[in-house]
Design a protein around this motif. Structure first.
Motif, short mmCIF file in Angstrom:
data_model
loop_
_atom_site.label_atom_id
_atom_site.label_comp_id
_atom_site.label_asym_id
_atom_site.label_seq_id
_atom_site.Cartn_x
_atom_site.Cartn_y
_atom_site.Cartn_z
N ASN A 224 -2.98 -10.11 14.40
CA ASN A 224 -4.03 -9.11 14.52
C ASN A 224 -4.47 -8.66 13.12
OD1 ASN A 224 -4.81 -6.03 14.60
ND2 ASN A 224 -5.27 -6.87 16.62
N LYS A 225 -5.76 -8.86 12.81
CA LYS A 225 -6.25 -8.62 11.45
C LYS A 225 -6.10 -7.16 11.04
CE LYS A 225 -10.71 -8.72 10.49
NZ LYS A 225 -12.07 -9.24 10.23
N ARG A 226 -6.45 -6.23 11.92
CA ARG A 226 -6.36 -4.82 11.57
C ARG A 226 -4.91 -4.40 11.31
NH1 ARG A 226 -10.53 -0.89 12.19
NH2 ARG A 226 -9.92 0.76 10.74
N GLU A 227 -4.01 -4.89 12.17
CA GLU A 227 -2.60 -4.58 11.97
C GLU A 227 -2.09 -5.21 10.68
OE1 GLU A 227 1.74 -5.34 14.15
OE2 GLU A 227 -0.12 -5.94 15.16
N ARG A 228 -2.53 -6.44 10.40
CA ARG A 228 -2.10 -7.13 9.18
C ARG A 228 -2.56 -6.36 7.94
NH1 ARG A 228 -4.31 -11.61 10.28
NH2 ARG A 228 -6.06 -11.79 8.83
N TYR A 229 -3.81 -5.91 7.96
CA TYR A 229 -4.33 -5.18 6.82
C TYR A 229 -3.62 -3.84 6.65
CZ TYR A 229 -8.19 -8.53 6.52
OH TYR A 229 -8.94 -9.67 6.38
N GLY A 230 -3.25 -3.21 7.76
CA GLY A 230 -2.49 -1.97 7.68
C GLY A 230 -1.14 -2.18 7.03
N LYS A 231 -0.51 -3.30 7.31
CA LYS A 231 0.79 -3.60 6.69
C LYS A 231 0.63 -3.93 5.20
CE LYS A 231 3.29 -4.98 10.84
NZ LYS A 231 4.20 -3.81 10.73
N TYR A 232 -0.47 -4.60 4.86
CA TYR A 232 -0.76 -4.81 3.44
C TYR A 232 -0.88 -3.46 2.72
CZ TYR A 232 -1.92 -9.83 3.95
OH TYR A 232 -1.89 -11.17 4.17
N ARG A 233 -1.61 -2.54 3.35
CA ARG A 233 -1.78 -1.20 2.76
C ARG A 233 -0.44 -0.49 2.57
NH1 ARG A 233 -3.85 2.30 7.17
NH2 ARG A 233 -1.70 1.88 7.77
N ASP A 234 0.36 -0.47 3.62
CA ASP A 234 1.64 0.24 3.54
C ASP A 234 2.52 -0.34 2.43
OD1 ASP A 234 0.71 1.70 5.67
OD2 ASP A 234 1.91 0.64 7.18
N ARG A 235 2.57 -1.67 2.34
CA ARG A 235 3.36 -2.31 1.29
C ARG A 235 2.82 -1.97 -0.09
NH1 ARG A 235 3.34 -8.80 0.99
NH2 ARG A 235 1.18 -8.30 0.44
N SER A 236 1.50 -2.00 -0.23
CA SER A 236 0.87 -1.73 -1.52
C SER A 236 1.19 -0.33 -2.01
CB SER A 236 -0.65 -1.89 -1.41
OG SER A 236 -1.29 -1.33 -2.52
N LEU A 237 0.98 0.66 -1.16
CA LEU A 237 1.15 2.04 -1.60
C LEU A 237 2.62 2.36 -1.87
CD1 LEU A 237 -1.47 3.80 0.70
CD2 LEU A 237 -1.73 3.02 -1.66
N ALA A 238 3.52 1.77 -1.08
CA ALA A 238 4.95 1.97 -1.33
C ALA A 238 5.35 1.34 -2.66
CB ALA A 238 5.77 1.37 -0.19
N ASP A 239 4.88 0.13 -2.91
CA ASP A 239 5.22 -0.56 -4.17
C ASP A 239 4.60 0.15 -5.37
OD1 ASP A 239 6.62 -2.33 -2.66
OD2 ASP A 239 5.28 -4.03 -2.95
N LEU A 240 3.40 0.72 -5.18
CA LEU A 240 2.76 1.43 -6.28
C LEU A 240 3.53 2.70 -6.63
CD1 LEU A 240 0.39 1.54 -8.25
CD2 LEU A 240 -0.91 2.81 -6.52
N ARG A 241 4.02 3.41 -5.61
CA ARG A 241 4.81 4.61 -5.88
C ARG A 241 6.08 4.27 -6.66
NH1 ARG A 241 2.89 6.06 -0.69
NH2 ARG A 241 4.68 5.08 0.34
N THR A 242 6.74 3.19 -6.26
CA THR A 242 7.95 2.75 -6.97
C THR A 242 7.62 2.37 -8.40
OG1 THR A 242 8.92 1.97 -4.91
CG2 THR A 242 9.83 1.08 -6.96
N TRP A 243 6.54 1.65 -8.59
CA TRP A 243 6.12 1.21 -9.93
C TRP A 243 5.78 2.41 -10.82
CZ3 TRP A 243 1.34 1.38 -12.60
CH2 TRP A 243 1.24 0.53 -13.70
#
Length: 448
Positions: free
Chosen positions: A418-437
Motif C-alpha cells: 500500500n503506497k500511502r502506508e509505505r510512505y508513512g513508514k518512510y516518514r516515521d523512519r526519517s523523522l526518528a533517524d533525524l532526531r537521533t542524528w
C-alpha cells in the motif's frame, strides 16, 4: 568556549538557498557577506529586489508529511529552517499545499536577514568565485554570464545552460514486470534496461495521441534564449516528423528480444536505471514539453506503464546546473576545493523546499568549516539525506535535476504494497533517524 571567526563566509545569491545558508551561518556565530546583484542587475524572471523571491508558484508543495514535499517541510522544521519558518508564518489557504503570501514572505526574509548583526548585504554582481576563503554558491538557474563563465573555468567543465528537455522518471515498483522485460540491445553487456514492447496497433495509437497532446507554455525569455539539439529533441517533436521517426530513434525495436518468450516487437520503449538501488527508471529519449497531465495520460498508454508512478515529469526550460555527481560530495562541498559549497537549483535539485534544504546543509557545513569542525552529511533515510546522496552519486553521464521523492530513499526492510502506508513508514523512519542524528551529531535536542 569556542572562539568565533572574524573572516566572513561569502554567500553568492540570495534566493531560497542563499537566504537559508546565510541565516544558518550567522546563527552559528560566523559572519556572512551575502551578495545579491538585484536590483542593480535584474534577471528576466525576477520582479523585485527581495530575497527568496518566488518567481513561479507561491506553493511549497503538499503539506502532508507522508508526501515527499511535506516530509521535507517537517525535516526542515526540526532543523529550524528560517525559510520554512517564515512560510508557516505567512501561509495562505491552499487546500493540502503549503502556500504563502509571496510578497510578504520575501519582504520579511529580506528584513530579517538585513537586521542580523553578523550578515553584511552587498548589492552587487559577483563576477568570479572568491579565490580564498569559504564560499557558498547559490546563484540559481539564472546565474549571471560572467559568474557562469568563471564557474566553467573553476570546474573545468561545460555545464548546462540551454533549453533543457528532460525525460520523466518512473518508480520501479510501479512498472508492470509481467509486460516489461529486462534486456540490452543485441544482448550486449548486462540486461540493464527495462523494455516496454508495442505491437503495430499499440504503437500507432500512441503515436497519434502523442502528436495531438497539449504542450506546456514556454516563457518568452526562455524562448528567446533557446537552443535546440537534434540529439535531445522533445519526443512530441520527433513524433510530428513522421509516423516512423520514433521507430528509427528511441523506440527502435532492433536487437531487442523478450528472453522469456523469444518475441520481437514493432516498437520498444526503454527505461534506464537511474539510481544505484534500481528504484528509479528514466524513460530513454522521452524529453518532452507536454503538460504534466498530458504526460501521465499519454505515457500510461505504453504497455507496462499503465500504473506508472512518476517522481519527475518531463520538463523543458532554460536551466543552469552543474554536473553534481562529478563535482560534489553529499556534504555539498566541491571535491576539488572543499571550502567551496553549492546549493539550490545550481546543483540540480528542483523545487522551493529542496532549495531551502540545500541552503541549510551548505550553510551549516560552511559554518562548521569556519569553526574548525568536521562537515556533516544527513542520514540517507531522510528525504534531505537521500536527495543529496542522489545528486552526489547519480550517473554523471545522464545527470538531470531531481525533485524530492520517495523513489530515492532506501527501501524498507519489509516490503509494504500500500503506497500511502509505505510512505508513512518512510516518514516515521526519517523523522526518528533525524532526531537521533541531531542529538548525536549536531548535539541538539529535537522534540518528537
Amino acid at each position: 568556549m569556542m572562539n568565533h571567526p572574524q573572516t566572513p563566509v561569502y554567500v553568492i545569491g540570495a534566493g531560497l538557498a542563499g537566504t537559508e545558508a546565510a541565516w544558518q551561518i550567522a546563527r552559528a556565530g560566523v559572519p556572512v557577506v551575502l551578495h545579491e546583484m538585484r536590483p542593480q542587475q535584474m534577471t528576466p524572471a525576477h520582479h523585485t529586489e527581495h530575497f527568496a523571491e518566488l518567481v513561479c508558484s507561491n506553493s511549497f508543495g503538499a503539506k502532508a508529511s507522508d508526501r515527499a514535499a511535506g516530509l521535507l517541510h517537517e525535516e526542515l522544521r526540526q532543523l529550524d529552517s528560517i525559510v520554512i519558518g517564515k512560510a508557516d508564518e505567512h501561509e495562505v489557504p491552499a487546500g493540502g499545499a503549503l502556500a504563502v503570501d509571496r510578497g510578504v514572505f520575501s519582504a520579511d526574509l529580506t528584513a530579517t536577514l538585513a537586521n542580523h548583526p553578523l550578515i553584511e548585504l552587498r548589492r552587487e554582481e559577483v563576477r568570479e568565485i572568491p579565490r580564498e576563503g569559504i564560499v557558498v554558491l547559490t546563484s540559481g538557474p539564472l546565474t549571471s554570464a560572467a559568474l557562469a563563465e568563471d564557474l566553467q573555468r573553476f570546474t573545468g567543465m561545460e555545464y548546462m545552460s540551454f533549453f533543457d528537455a528532460a525525460s520523466p522518471i518512473v518508480v520501479g515498483e510501479s512498472i508492470n514486470r509481467e509486460i516489461a522485460f529486462r534486456a540490452s540491445r543485441y544482448d550486449k553487456g548486462d540486461a540493464d534496461y527495462l523494455n516496454c514492447p508495442m505491437n503495430r496497433e499499440e504503437y500507432l495509437q500512441f503515436w497519434q495521441e502523442l502528436c495531438n497532446a497539449e504542450q506546456a507554455e514556454v516563457k518568452e525569455f526562455e524562448r528567446e534564449s533557446a537552443k535546440f539539439f537534434e540529439g535531445c529533441l522533445p519526443i512530441e517533436e520527433m513524433a510530428k516528423r513522421g509516423e516512423d521517426t520514433m521507430r528509427y530513434g528511441p523506440l527502435k525495436p532492433v536487437g531487442l528480444t523478450d528472453g522469456r518468450t523469444g518475441d520481437r516487437f514493432y516498437a520498444v520503449v526503454q527505461l534506464r536505471q537511474e539510481d544505484k538501488a534500481g528504484q528509479l527508471w528514466n524513460m530513454v529519449g522521452f524529453q518532452t514539453n507536454l503538460r504534466w497531465g498530458e504526460q501521465k495520460r499519454v505515457f500510461r498508454s505504453i504497455p507496462g506503464l499503465e500504473n506508472a508512478e512518476f517522481v519527475r515529469m518531463g520538463v523543458m526550460h532554460r536551466n543552469t546546473f552543474i554536473n553534481s555527481p562529478q563535482l560534489l560530495e553529499a556534504s555539498l562541498q566541491f571535491k576539488q576545493r572543499p571550502t567551496v559549497l553549492a546549493a539550490g537549483q545550481l546543483i540540480g535539485t528542483e523545487g522551493y523546499t529542496a532549495a531551502a534544504a540545500g541552503g541549510w546543509l551548505a550553510g551549516t557545513n560552511a559554518a562548521r568549516l569556519a569553526l574548525g569542525l568536521e562537515t556533516v552529511q544527513l542520514p540517507g533515510t531522510t528525504m534531505m539525506g537521500a536527495l543529496f546522496e542522489f545528486i552526489s552519486s547519480a550517473s554523471p553521464k545522464h545527470y538531470q535535476p531531481m525533485p524530492p521523492n520517495f523513489g530515492i530513499v532506501p527501501q524498507l526492510e519489509r516490503k509494504v504494497k500500500n503506497k500511502r502506508e509505505r510512505y508513512g513508514k518512510y516518514r516515521d523512519r526519517s523523522l526518528a533517524d533525524l532526531r537521533t542524528w541531531c542529538r548525536e551529531v549536531l548535539k541538539l535536542s529535537v522534540a518528537a
